[in-house]
Motif scaffolding. Structure first.
Motif, PDB file in Angstrom:
ATOM      1  N   GLY A 131      -7.269   3.381  -4.662  1.00 23.76           N
ATOM      2  CA  GLY A 131      -8.302   3.513  -3.633  1.00 23.76           C
ATOM      3  C   GLY A 131      -7.705   3.835  -2.285  1.00 23.76           C
ATOM      4  N   ASP A 132      -8.589   3.995  -1.328  1.00 25.23           N
ATOM      5  CA  ASP A 132      -8.201   4.368   0.039  1.00 25.23           C
ATOM      6  C   ASP A 132      -8.003   3.093   0.858  1.00 25.23           C
ATOM      7  N   THR A 133      -6.764   2.826   1.232  1.00 25.17           N
ATOM      8  CA  THR A 133      -6.483   1.578   1.957  1.00 25.17           C
ATOM      9  C   THR A 133      -6.697   1.725   3.461  1.00 25.17           C
ATOM     10  N   SER A 134      -7.226   2.885   3.883  1.00 27.39           N
ATOM     11  CA  SER A 134      -7.454   3.050   5.322  1.00 27.39           C
ATOM     12  C   SER A 134      -8.883   2.695   5.713  1.00 27.39           C
ATOM     13  N   THR A 183      11.713  11.383   0.669  1.00 31.68           N
ATOM     14  CA  THR A 183      10.461  11.199  -0.084  1.00 31.68           C
ATOM     15  C   THR A 183       9.677  12.503  -0.042  1.00 31.68           C
ATOM     16  N   ARG A 184       8.532  12.485  -0.708  1.00 28.53           N
ATOM     17  CA  ARG A 184       7.665  13.668  -0.697  1.00 28.53           C
ATOM     18  C   ARG A 184       7.292  14.057   0.739  1.00 28.53           C
ATOM     19  N   MET A 185       7.047  13.042   1.577  1.00 25.43           N
ATOM     20  CA  MET A 185       6.652  13.342   2.953  1.00 25.43           C
ATOM     21  C   MET A 185       7.712  14.191   3.646  1.00 25.43           C
ATOM     22  N   LEU A 186       8.982  13.838   3.426  1.00 28.14           N
ATOM     23  CA  LEU A 186      10.067  14.592   4.052  1.00 28.14           C
ATOM     24  C   LEU A 186      10.166  15.996   3.444  1.00 28.14           C
ATOM     25  N   THR A 202       0.845  -1.198   0.000  1.00 28.49           N
ATOM     26  CA  THR A 202       0.000   0.000   0.000  1.00 28.49           C
ATOM     27  C   THR A 202       0.880   1.249   0.000  1.00 28.49           C
ATOM     28  N   GLY A 203       0.326   2.335  -0.535  1.00 31.62           N
ATOM     29  CA  GLY A 203       1.102   3.574  -0.640  1.00 31.62           C
ATOM     30  C   GLY A 203       2.256   3.391  -1.615  1.00 31.62           C
ATOM     31  N   ALA A 204       1.974   2.672  -2.709  1.00 32.01           N
ATOM     32  CA  ALA A 204       3.057   2.257  -3.621  1.00 32.01           C
ATOM     33  C   ALA A 204       3.261   3.206  -4.801  1.00 32.01           C
ATOM     34  N   CYS A 261      11.069   1.024  11.076  1.00 32.86           N
ATOM     35  CA  CYS A 261      11.031   2.274  11.857  1.00 32.86           C
ATOM     36  C   CYS A 261      12.181   3.205  11.466  1.00 32.86           C
ATOM     37  N   PRO A 262      12.085   3.833  10.291  1.00 32.42           N
ATOM     38  CA  PRO A 262      13.158   4.754   9.882  1.00 32.42           C
ATOM     39  C   PRO A 262      12.995   6.132  10.498  1.00 32.42           C
ATOM     40  N   GLN A 263      14.102   6.890  10.477  1.00 29.14           N
ATOM     41  CA  GLN A 263      13.992   8.343  10.707  1.00 29.14           C
ATOM     42  C   GLN A 263      13.773   8.958   9.318  1.00 29.14           C
ATOM     43  N   ALA A 267      -1.266  -0.612  -4.310  1.00 29.68           N
ATOM     44  CA  ALA A 267      -2.437   0.222  -4.021  1.00 29.68           C
ATOM     45  C   ALA A 267      -2.000   1.621  -3.635  1.00 29.68           C
ATOM     46  N   ASP A 268      -2.850   2.588  -3.962  1.00 29.08           N
ATOM     47  CA  ASP A 268      -2.584   3.969  -3.562  1.00 29.08           C
ATOM     48  C   ASP A 268      -3.826   4.808  -3.860  1.00 29.08           C
ATOM     49  N   LEU A 269      -3.916   5.933  -3.156  1.00 27.61           N
ATOM     50  CA  LEU A 269      -4.977   6.917  -3.421  1.00 27.61           C
ATOM     51  C   LEU A 269      -4.756   7.607  -4.760  1.00 27.61           C
ATOM     52  N   ASP A 270      -3.499   7.751  -5.146  1.00 25.18           N
ATOM     53  CA  ASP A 270      -3.135   8.497  -6.354  1.00 25.18           C
ATOM     54  C   ASP A 270      -3.145   7.540  -7.549  1.00 25.18           C
ATOM     55  N   VAL A 291       4.773  -3.671   8.578  1.00 24.87           N
ATOM     56  CA  VAL A 291       4.187  -2.354   8.780  1.00 24.87           C
ATOM     57  C   VAL A 291       5.274  -1.297   8.628  1.00 24.87           C
ATOM     58  N   THR A 292       5.047  -0.294   7.767  1.00 24.33           N
ATOM     59  CA  THR A 292       5.981   0.837   7.786  1.00 24.33           C
ATOM     60  C   THR A 292       5.486   1.764   8.891  1.00 24.33           C
ATOM     61  N   ALA A 293       6.108   1.647  10.063  1.00 23.07           N
ATOM     62  CA  ALA A 293       5.764   2.557  11.167  1.00 23.07           C
ATOM     63  C   ALA A 293       6.693   3.755  11.014  1.00 23.07           C
ATOM     64  N   ILE A 350       8.602   5.256  -0.267  1.00 22.28           N
ATOM     65  CA  ILE A 350       9.063   3.971   0.280  1.00 22.28           C
ATOM     66  C   ILE A 350       8.269   2.803  -0.312  1.00 22.28           C
ATOM     67  N   GLY A 351       6.968   2.984  -0.476  1.00 22.29           N
ATOM     68  CA  GLY A 351       6.130   1.903  -1.015  1.00 22.29           C
ATOM     69  C   GLY A 351       6.539   1.537  -2.428  1.00 22.29           C
ATOM     70  N   ARG A 352       6.789   2.561  -3.219  1.00 18.76           N
ATOM     71  CA  ARG A 352       7.219   2.317  -4.599  1.00 18.76           C
ATOM     72  C   ARG A 352       8.561   1.563  -4.610  1.00 18.76           C
ATOM     73  N   ALA A 378       1.230   2.684   3.480  1.00 23.44           N
ATOM     74  CA  ALA A 378       0.655   4.027   3.299  1.00 23.44           C
ATOM     75  C   ALA A 378       0.587   4.742   4.644  1.00 23.44           C
ATOM     76  N   GLY A 379       0.983   6.015   4.655  1.00 25.34           N
ATOM     77  CA  GLY A 379       0.938   6.770   5.908  1.00 25.34           C
ATOM     78  C   GLY A 379       0.944   8.253   5.618  1.00 25.34           C
ATOM     79  N   ILE A 380       0.484   9.017   6.591  1.00 25.31           N
ATOM     80  CA  ILE A 380       0.435  10.478   6.419  1.00 25.31           C
ATOM     81  C   ILE A 380       0.878  11.177   7.697  1.00 25.31           C
TER      82      ILE A 380
HETATM   83  N1  NAD Z   1       9.687   9.892   4.621  1.00 23.08           N
HETATM   84  C1  NAD Z   1      10.055   9.735   5.877  1.00 23.08           C
HETATM   85  O1  NAD Z   1      10.929  10.477   6.389  1.00 23.08           O
HETATM   86  C2  NAD Z   1       9.454   8.621   6.706  1.00 23.08           C
HETATM   87  C3  NAD Z   1      10.096   8.275   7.913  1.00 23.08           C
HETATM   88  C4  NAD Z   1       9.544   7.258   8.690  1.00 23.08           C
HETATM   89  C5  NAD Z   1       8.403   6.605   8.281  1.00 23.08           C
HETATM   90  N2  NAD Z   1       7.795   6.967   7.113  1.00 23.08           N
HETATM   91  C6  NAD Z   1       6.563   6.251   6.733  1.00 23.08           C
HETATM   92  O2  NAD Z   1       6.758   5.623   5.487  1.00 23.08           O
HETATM   93  C7  NAD Z   1       5.494   5.404   4.855  1.00 23.08           C
HETATM   94  C8  NAD Z   1       5.585   5.855   3.407  1.00 23.08           C
HETATM   95  O3  NAD Z   1       5.835   7.264   3.406  1.00 23.08           O
HETATM   96  P1  NAD Z   1       6.684   8.021   2.284  1.00 23.08           P
HETATM   97  O4  NAD Z   1       7.749   8.769   2.974  1.00 23.08           O
HETATM   98  O5  NAD Z   1       7.018   7.082   1.188  1.00 23.08           O
HETATM   99  O6  NAD Z   1       5.563   9.088   1.878  1.00 23.08           O
HETATM  100  P2  NAD Z   1       5.008   9.591   0.470  1.00 23.08           P
HETATM  101  O7  NAD Z   1       4.095  10.706   0.812  1.00 23.08           O
HETATM  102  O8  NAD Z   1       6.124   9.780  -0.482  1.00 23.08           O
HETATM  103  O9  NAD Z   1       4.152   8.330  -0.052  1.00 23.08           O
HETATM  104  C9  NAD Z   1       3.024   7.875   0.652  1.00 23.08           C
HETATM  105  C10 NAD Z   1       2.033   7.310  -0.353  1.00 23.08           C
HETATM  106  O10 NAD Z   1       0.928   6.788   0.408  1.00 23.08           O
HETATM  107  C11 NAD Z   1      -0.261   7.129  -0.258  1.00 23.08           C
HETATM  108  N3  NAD Z   1      -1.389   7.143   0.688  1.00 23.08           N
HETATM  109  C12 NAD Z   1      -1.559   7.959   1.751  1.00 23.08           C
HETATM  110  N4  NAD Z   1      -2.715   7.685   2.356  1.00 23.08           N
HETATM  111  C13 NAD Z   1      -3.291   6.671   1.670  1.00 23.08           C
HETATM  112  C14 NAD Z   1      -4.494   5.944   1.804  1.00 23.08           C
HETATM  113  N5  NAD Z   1      -5.372   6.218   2.790  1.00 23.08           N
HETATM  114  N6  NAD Z   1      -4.769   4.952   0.927  1.00 23.08           N
HETATM  115  C15 NAD Z   1      -3.892   4.670  -0.087  1.00 23.08           C
HETATM  116  N7  NAD Z   1      -2.736   5.328  -0.264  1.00 23.08           N
HETATM  117  C16 NAD Z   1      -2.447   6.307   0.602  1.00 23.08           C
HETATM  118  C17 NAD Z   1       0.010   8.507  -0.858  1.00 23.08           C
HETATM  119  O11 NAD Z   1      -0.880   8.802  -1.938  1.00 23.08           O
HETATM  120  C18 NAD Z   1       1.452   8.359  -1.303  1.00 23.08           C
HETATM  121  O12 NAD Z   1       1.562   7.921  -2.641  1.00 23.08           O
HETATM  122  C19 NAD Z   1       4.472   6.180   5.685  1.00 23.08           C
HETATM  123  O13 NAD Z   1       3.774   5.294   6.519  1.00 23.08           O
HETATM  124  C20 NAD Z   1       5.340   7.119   6.506  1.00 23.08           C
HETATM  125  O14 NAD Z   1       4.724   7.504   7.709  1.00 23.08           O
HETATM  126  C21 NAD Z   1       8.291   7.950   6.309  1.00 23.08           C
END
Ligand code: NAD
Length: 261
Positions: free
Chosen positions: A53-56, A180-183, A8-10, A174-176, A32-35, A129-131, A14-16, A82-84
């Motif tokens: 779709g929404d995996t939550s 990614t876009r989130m950072l 999920t969140g691929a 459990c990364p720091q 799976a992903d919302l986008d 789980v990606t926590a 990280i998911g990709r 997937a995480g936000i």
């Molecule tokens: N980037 C960091 O620094 C970091 C550090 C620690 C943990 N994480 C965790 O890693 C995971 C992946 O984050 P990332 O950094 O790749 O972020 P990202 O924003 O680059 O990618 C997250 C993807 O998840 C998708 N997504 C979000 N909510 C969704 C939903 N309800 N249903 C389906 N898809 C959904 C988004 O559309 C996006 O494509 C998250 O759980 C995040 O909390 C990230």
């Protein structure tokens, strides 16, 4: 040999990277992903099936798993990735809290409810789980993220403690900081998150791939997180004082307007 997975969140991040790593090893994947648009590109590149779709939500996860079982026949590993974040503290609204809890932890509960009975019947399965390091420590500047990631780790621990003797492996990445876009969108927190070292999504995916060979619960792309976590457990007040010193540094970088928030 396991070779089927749902990620999920691929669509990015990280998911990709995890999906790409598995595809390189010849795994059959459902992503799976919302986008939907970005997901379709990734799926095409990897030869995976896209389930936008929404995996939550319960309905979203149900649809994802029904499609995955129909496509793959079985799901050896489910990456609940997937995480936000919310970038909010006490100013986070009830809606922010609900969204963070739904996406960062209840999504995992909803998936496990459907997966665990199937896995028990099949004789095993693995939930990764990606926590976040925020789930072991805290994330200054984001209360819903910290709380929901702690809950994600707690739920993963509970699942492992309950089902490990029945063939179910649960792991928590459990990364720091990860590039990614989130950072990129974490504003003033970016410096804090990259204090030690921001790793690439591919490094996290590599750690996840290596972890599939065993059953160690924590997957730590930043090994120093183990020490921070041990210090927090052994000396909670010293650890909190250290975190507060970091918060004071963050406060100095904020504008007077933000300080009144
Ligand atoms: N980037 C960091 O620094 C970091 C550090 C620690 C943990 N994480 C965790 O890693 C995971 C992946 O984050 P990332 O950094 O790749 O972020 P990202 O924003 O680059 O990618 C997250 C993807 O998840 C998708 N997504 C979000 N909510 C969704 C939903 N309800 N249903 C389906 N898809 C959904 C988004 O559309 C996006 O494509 C998250 O759980 C995040 O909390 C990230």
């Amino acid at each position: 040999m396991p070779d089927t997975a749902v990620v999920t969140g691929a669509a990015r991040g990280i998911g990709r990277a995890i999906a790409s790593r598995l595809a390189r090893e010849g795994w059959r994947l459902v992503v799976a992903d919302l986008d939907a648009a970005a997901l379709a590109e990734v799926a095409e590149e990897l030869g995976a099936l896209a389930v936008p779709g929404d995996t939550s939500t319960d309905a979203g996860v149900r649809h994802l798993l029904e499609t995955a079982y129909a496509q793959l026949g079985r799901v050896d590993v489910f990456f609940a990735n997937a995480g936000i974040g919310t970038l909010a503290g006490l100013d986070a609204s009830d809606a922010d809290w609900a969204r963070a809890l739904d996406t960062n932890v209840l999504a995992h509960v909803r998936a496990a409810r459907l997966l665990v009975p199937r896995w028990l019947e099949a004789g095993g399965g693995r939930l990764v789980v990606t926590a976040s390091a925020a789930g072991l420590l805290t994330m200054l500047g984001d209360a819903p993220y910290s709380v929901s990631k702690h809950a994600a780790v707690a739920f993963a621990e509970w699942l492992s403690a309950t089902y490990r003797h029945r063939g179910i492996v649960v792991q928590a990445i459990c990364p720091q900081g990860v590039q990614t876009r989130m950072l990129e969108e974490s504003g003033p927190l970016q410096e804090l998150l990259t204090r030690d070292r921001a790793v690439s999504p591919d490094e996290v995916a590599e750690a996840a791939w290596q972890a599939l060979a065993g059953d160690e619960f924590y997957v730590l792309p930043h090994p120093e997180v183990r020490d921070y976590s041990a210090q927090r457990a052994a000396h909670p007040d010293a650890w909190l004082a250290g975190m507060n010193r970091l918060q004071q540094k963050l406060d100095q970088t904020r504008t007077p307007n933000e300080e009144n928030a």
